[in-house]
Design an enzyme around this catalytic site. Structure first.
Site, PDB file in Angstrom:
ATOM      1  N   ASP A 124      39.365  34.067  47.841  1.00 15.18           N
ATOM      2  CA  ASP A 124      38.818  34.603  49.149  1.00 15.18           C
ATOM      3  C   ASP A 124      38.870  36.019  49.025  1.00 15.18           C
ATOM      4  O   ASP A 124      38.552  36.845  50.055  1.00 15.18           O
ATOM      5  CB  ASP A 124      40.098  34.348  50.300  1.00 15.18           C
ATOM      6  N   GLY A 125      38.930  36.569  47.982  1.00 14.71           N
ATOM      7  CA  GLY A 125      39.094  37.936  47.413  1.00 14.71           C
ATOM      8  C   GLY A 125      40.072  38.819  48.232  1.00 14.71           C
ATOM      9  O   GLY A 125      39.901  40.037  48.046  1.00 14.71           O
ATOM     10  N   HIS A 182      43.498  37.378  47.990  1.00 15.77           N
ATOM     11  CA  HIS A 182      44.860  36.760  47.358  1.00 15.77           C
ATOM     12  C   HIS A 182      44.677  37.166  45.523  1.00 15.77           C
ATOM     13  O   HIS A 182      45.454  37.337  45.174  1.00 15.77           O
ATOM     14  CB  HIS A 182      45.210  35.639  47.366  1.00 15.77           C
ATOM     15  N   ASP A 227      44.123  29.810  51.809  1.00 10.70           N
ATOM     16  CA  ASP A 227      45.479  30.098  52.548  1.00 10.70           C
ATOM     17  C   ASP A 227      45.000  30.547  53.823  1.00 10.70           C
ATOM     18  O   ASP A 227      45.510  31.308  54.636  1.00 10.70           O
ATOM     19  CB  ASP A 227      46.195  31.637  51.902  1.00 10.70           C
ATOM     20  N   LEU A 242      51.077  40.527  54.309  1.00 13.09           N
ATOM     21  CA  LEU A 242      49.976  39.674  54.345  1.00 13.09           C
ATOM     22  C   LEU A 242      50.536  38.347  55.129  1.00 13.09           C
ATOM     23  O   LEU A 242      51.492  37.803  54.345  1.00 13.09           O
ATOM     24  CB  LEU A 242      49.336  39.332  53.099  1.00 13.09           C
ATOM     25  N   GLY A 291      48.393  35.984  55.516  1.00 15.58           N
ATOM     26  CA  GLY A 291      47.234  34.874  54.837  1.00 15.58           C
ATOM     27  C   GLY A 291      46.023  35.257  55.059  1.00 15.58           C
ATOM     28  O   GLY A 291      45.644  36.543  55.348  1.00 15.58           O
TER      29      GLY A 291
END
Length: 172
Positions: free
Chosen positions: A20-21, A23, A45, A85, A87
């Site tokens: 996802d760039g 995580h 996530d 974070l 997610g």
């Protein structure tokens, strides 16, 4: 006598990667691909706020702020001043696009990382992960624009459970 090595599962390992760039940095996604592309298992996530857009949303008793694809727990900083974070809100089709972009791989390889590789990792590849006679009728129909994937339909157990009405011109 049987050795401990005889009892070991010597299949190549699989590893989950969130493309996802957020995580995992794109360069780390590329390194893992170059090291062992057959073991890549794409996961998200994606939290339940996926699709709600930017803004503040409640997830049970937790407030999160969505900014782009990031979901940050509110208040936005922990005791050390860092973000917490919650997610991401990156969907699997976007993770497939990202994986292809980050690694430079062909679409086929990115799709395998989202389909057959996960099925192999959990030992269900005799009934899932491919479109083949005798396999479960679970699939996602995608339209590849060249730069993005668009989900057109989702099928589970042989029944259409999602149809993208906005993109119906691509659906027969």
């Amino acid at each position: 006598a049987k050795s401990q090595k005889d009892d070991m599962d010597l299949r190549p390992p699989h590893y989950g990667i969130i493309a996802d760039g957020i995580h995992v940095h794109p360069s780390a996604v590329r390194m893992s691909y170059l090291a062992h592309k057959q073991g890549a298992v794409l996961v998200t996530d994606g939290i339940s706020a996926m699709g709600l857009g930017d803004g503040v949303h409640s997830l049970g008793e937790v407030q999160v702020q969505i900014i782009g694809n990031r979901a940050i727990v509110l208040p936005t900083h922990d005791a050390h001043g860092g973000e917490v974070l919650a997610g991401s809100v990156t969907s699997m089709d976007k993770c497939i696009n990202n994986y292809r972009t980050f690694t430079g791989c062909e679409m086929r390889e990115a799709l395998l990382a989202a389909t057959l590789h996960p099925a192999r990792a959990v030992n269900v590849d005799k009934s899932k992960g491919r479109i083949r006679q005798g396999y479960d009728s679970d699939l996602v129909l995608l339209h590849d624009t060249g730069s993005n994937l668009i989900v057109l339909q989702t099928w589970a157990g042989g029944s259409c459970v999602y149809r993208n009405e906005c993109k119906s011109k691509w659906i027969p």
